[in-house]
Design a protein around this motif. Structure first.
Motif, PDB file in Angstrom:
ATOM      1  N   LEU A  35       0.843  -1.195   0.000  1.00 56.23           N
ATOM      2  CA  LEU A  35       0.000   0.000   0.000  1.00 56.23           C
ATOM      3  C   LEU A  35       0.877   1.243   0.000  1.00 56.23           C
ATOM      4  O   LEU A  35       1.918   1.282   0.660  1.00 56.23           O
ATOM      5  N   VAL A  36       0.458   2.263  -0.755  1.00 60.43           N
ATOM      6  CA  VAL A  36       1.263   3.474  -0.888  1.00 60.43           C
ATOM      7  C   VAL A  36       0.498   4.742  -0.501  1.00 60.43           C
ATOM      8  O   VAL A  36       1.091   5.806  -0.373  1.00 60.43           O
ATOM      9  N   TYR A  37      -0.812   4.635  -0.339  1.00 60.27           N
ATOM     10  CA  TYR A  37      -1.602   5.826   0.011  1.00 60.27           C
ATOM     11  C   TYR A  37      -2.904   5.395   0.663  1.00 60.27           C
ATOM     12  O   TYR A  37      -3.538   4.433   0.213  1.00 60.27           O
ATOM     13  N   SER A  58      -2.781   0.745  -3.711  1.00 57.34           N
ATOM     14  CA  SER A  58      -1.574  -0.064  -3.810  1.00 57.34           C
ATOM     15  C   SER A  58      -0.748   0.516  -4.950  1.00 57.34           C
ATOM     16  O   SER A  58      -1.145   1.504  -5.582  1.00 57.34           O
ATOM     17  N   PRO A  84       1.646   3.941   4.949  1.00 55.66           N
ATOM     18  CA  PRO A  84       0.683   2.897   4.581  1.00 55.66           C
ATOM     19  C   PRO A  84       1.230   1.474   4.708  1.00 55.66           C
ATOM     20  O   PRO A  84       0.463   0.530   4.904  1.00 55.66           O
TER      21      PRO A  84
ATOM     22  N   ILE B  40       7.409  -3.115  -4.520  1.00 60.54           N
ATOM     23  CA  ILE B  40       8.302  -2.034  -4.091  1.00 60.54           C
ATOM     24  C   ILE B  40       9.715  -2.565  -3.840  1.00 60.54           C
ATOM     25  O   ILE B  40      10.707  -1.965  -4.270  1.00 60.54           O
ATOM     26  N   ARG B 294       0.652  13.176  -1.851  1.00 60.33           N
ATOM     27  CA  ARG B 294       1.018  11.756  -1.815  1.00 60.33           C
ATOM     28  C   ARG B 294       0.082  10.876  -2.621  1.00 60.33           C
ATOM     29  O   ARG B 294       0.348   9.704  -2.812  1.00 60.33           O
ATOM     30  N   VAL B 295      -1.060  11.424  -3.057  1.00 58.51           N
ATOM     31  CA  VAL B 295      -2.050  10.562  -3.712  1.00 58.51           C
ATOM     32  C   VAL B 295      -1.654  10.319  -5.176  1.00 58.51           C
ATOM     33  O   VAL B 295      -1.375  11.258  -5.922  1.00 58.51           O
ATOM     34  N   PRO B 296      -1.598   9.026  -5.576  1.00 57.46           N
ATOM     35  CA  PRO B 296      -1.284   8.731  -6.982  1.00 57.46           C
ATOM     36  C   PRO B 296      -2.429   9.171  -7.892  1.00 57.46           C
ATOM     37  O   PRO B 296      -3.600   9.079  -7.530  1.00 57.46           O
ATOM     38  N   ARG B 298      -4.012   8.149 -11.422  1.00 58.48           N
ATOM     39  CA  ARG B 298      -3.959   6.994 -12.328  1.00 58.48           C
ATOM     40  C   ARG B 298      -4.285   7.410 -13.756  1.00 58.48           C
ATOM     41  O   ARG B 298      -4.738   8.536 -14.005  1.00 58.48           O
ATOM     42  N   TYR B 319       2.782   4.928  -7.974  1.00 59.70           N
ATOM     43  CA  TYR B 319       3.733   5.317  -6.958  1.00 59.70           C
ATOM     44  C   TYR B 319       5.111   4.970  -7.494  1.00 59.70           C
ATOM     45  O   TYR B 319       5.314   3.864  -8.001  1.00 59.70           O
TER      46      TYR B 319
END
Lengths: 125, 369
Positions: A35-37, A58, A84, B40, B294-296, B298, B319
């Motif tokens: 998860l990233v946010y 994610s 997150p 990641i 911080r919000v991706p 899309r 991200y």
């Protein structure tokens, strides 16, 4: 002893008196991946069972988190918004999302207990 | 929707299962999205060490014929006739409107050209090439060949052990080499922004080669998830997202792939439109976008100017693990395409501030000697 109940959408709620702590399950975090946010609701927001409670993102995609029960948002876990990955590491503990002041502490009775949820997840594999 | 039972496996399907890959459908194949470490970690490991990617779902083919290079130039804007033996070039197949049918790699193997195209487009591309070049060149498909990408700063160290001449290859060259006893066509290339190799190997040797590579102490497996975040940080377009039949190479920031001679001569599909855009500029441009928060954002996210007027849309967004925050690419009207321009990204109805930035997000580290 606090009871924890689970939804088919892979949220959990732990009933503590007239409050309920809500998060997502280990199965959910595993399916989502890193998860990233995390977008949490405003404190004081009125939430009905089944309403969108949070959004998790994610690496791959955004997903909605629905509230297992009805209530008023009493607290949110800023630590998971800041990091997150804490949800991936400890989804049922430090990875909690929201503390709700419950409208009806008995509402969670209709949800799955831990054993029923484990069986449900096995059926999805 | 594709039924699970219709999905194909690459020759390395069992290899992925043994490594506990999370398998997802992609372009008609069961492909590893990630392995046990997750996207990641696999991404970061590739930037710092070296990862092995199975990209065997991509289309590989050989184009033969004395006239093959000149023939292929009727379909692409790249300079293929002047491509020296042992060199590779990135180019695109264009349509009559100047749009991009696919992006591909072309290698000059001396006696023939070697082509690598996208998995999602290979049936289309091979039909297109075979039909258009019928009588001038012969297309031979390599459907059973595997393609392994070894990517990261330690890739040369690993390849140097398994195939010593590989260490001295330059970026965008290709050679026939024996790697861990397997005859391969090795290219010094990749789609992560890092140094690395792409290794084409036949069906009888591919499993042994994959095992030999993964057994090297520096090498970990990485899946399509990391491949996507790596290429996005490297500012490399993904077909179907950032480029497609409605986007021209000029709009996509790929003017550099159009050779000098091709600019003078034209003679590729849509060359009138593409050459006019080169001279006069295009009305929109693919740019890097760095969200402030911080919000991706899309793909398909609407891009507006600071006053809320729509100026474009995001085509890839995620991200960026090396950047440590969200990164995106998208098309904006040319007036807003300058790096430093402030824009807004409409994520779930909220305008999120972002800035147009120069690509790539993470500098390329190709080996150029």
């Amino acid at each position: 002893m606090a009871i924890t109940r689970f939804t088919k959408e892979h949220e959990w709620v732990r009933i503590e008196g007239d409050e309920g702590v809500v998060g997502i399950t280990s199965y959910a975090q595993e399916q989502l991946g890193d998860l990233v946010y995390i977008e949490l609701p405003e404190i004081g927001a009125e939430i009905a069972a089944g309403d969108q409670l949070a959004v998790v993102e994610s690496v791959k995609a955004a997903s909605e988190v629905y509230s297992p029960v009805s209530g008023t948002v009493a607290a949110t876990n800023q630590a998971v918004a800041d990091n997150p990955a804490q949800v991936n590491a400890d989804p049922l503990g430090e990875g909690w999302f929201v503390r709700l002041k419950l409208r009806d502490p008995d509402e969670a009775e209709g949800l799955m207990d831990e054993d029923a949820y484990a069986v449900y997840c096995e059926g999805l594999a | 929707m594709t039924n699970a039972q219709d999905l194909k496996r690459t020759p390395l399907g069992s290899f992925h299962l043994r490594l506990n890959a999370k398998i997802v459908p992609f372009a008609g194949y069961e492909m590893p999205l990630h392995y046990e470490e997750g996207i990641i970690t696999e991404h970061a490991y590739t930037r710092e060490h070296v990862s092995l990617f199975d990209v065997s779902h991509m289309g590989q083919a050989i184009l033969r014929g004395a006239d093959a290079a000149a023939a292929l130039e009727t379909l692409v804007p790249g300079d293929i006739q002047d491509l020296p033996p042992g060199k590779m070039r990135y180019t695109v197949l264009t349509n009559e409107q100047g749009g991009i049918l696919d992006d591909l790699m072309v290698g000059n193997r001396g006696s023939h050209l070697f082509l690598v195209v996208n998995a999602s487009r290979k049936e289309h591309d091979f039909k297109h090439i075979a039909e258009r070049l019928a009588g001038r060149a012969q297309l031979e498909l390599l459907p059973d060949h595997a393609l392994l990408a070894l990517q990261g700063p330690l890739a040369a160290q690993v390849m140097g052990r398994l195939s010593p001449p590989a260490r001295h290859m330059m970026f965008m060259t290709c050679e026939n080499l024996t790697v861990a006893d397997a005859p391969c066509c090795v290219a010094r290339s990749g789609y992560t922004g890092e140094d690395g190799f792409e290794i084409s190997v036949g069906p009888e040797d591919c499993k042994n080669l994959a095992h030999a590579l993964i057994e090297e102490t520096e090498v970990n497996p990485a899946g399509l998830g990391a491949r996507d975040t790596l290429r996005l940080e490297a500012g490399l377009p993904l077909y179907g997202n950032d480029i497609d039949e409605t986007t021209t190479p000029v709009e996509a920031g790929l003017s550099w792939i159009i050779g000098k001679r091709r600019r003078e001569e034209g003679g590729f599909p849509g060359s009138d439109i593409i050459l006019r855009q080169l001279a006069e500029g295009a009305t929109r441009r693919l740019v890097g976008l760095k969200p402030a928060g911080r919000v991706p954002a899309r793909a398909h996210t609407i891009i507006t100017d600071e006053s809320g007027n729509e100026i474009g849309h995001v085509t890839s967004g995620s991200y960026g693990p090396t950047v440590g925050g969200p990164v995106a690419m998208g098309y904006v009207q040319t007036a807003h395409a300058q790096p430093g321009t402030a824009v807004r990204l409409m994520v779930r109805g909220k305008p999120e501030p972002a800035q147009v930035v120069k690509l790539p997000f993470v500098p390329h580290r190709y080996f150029k000697g």
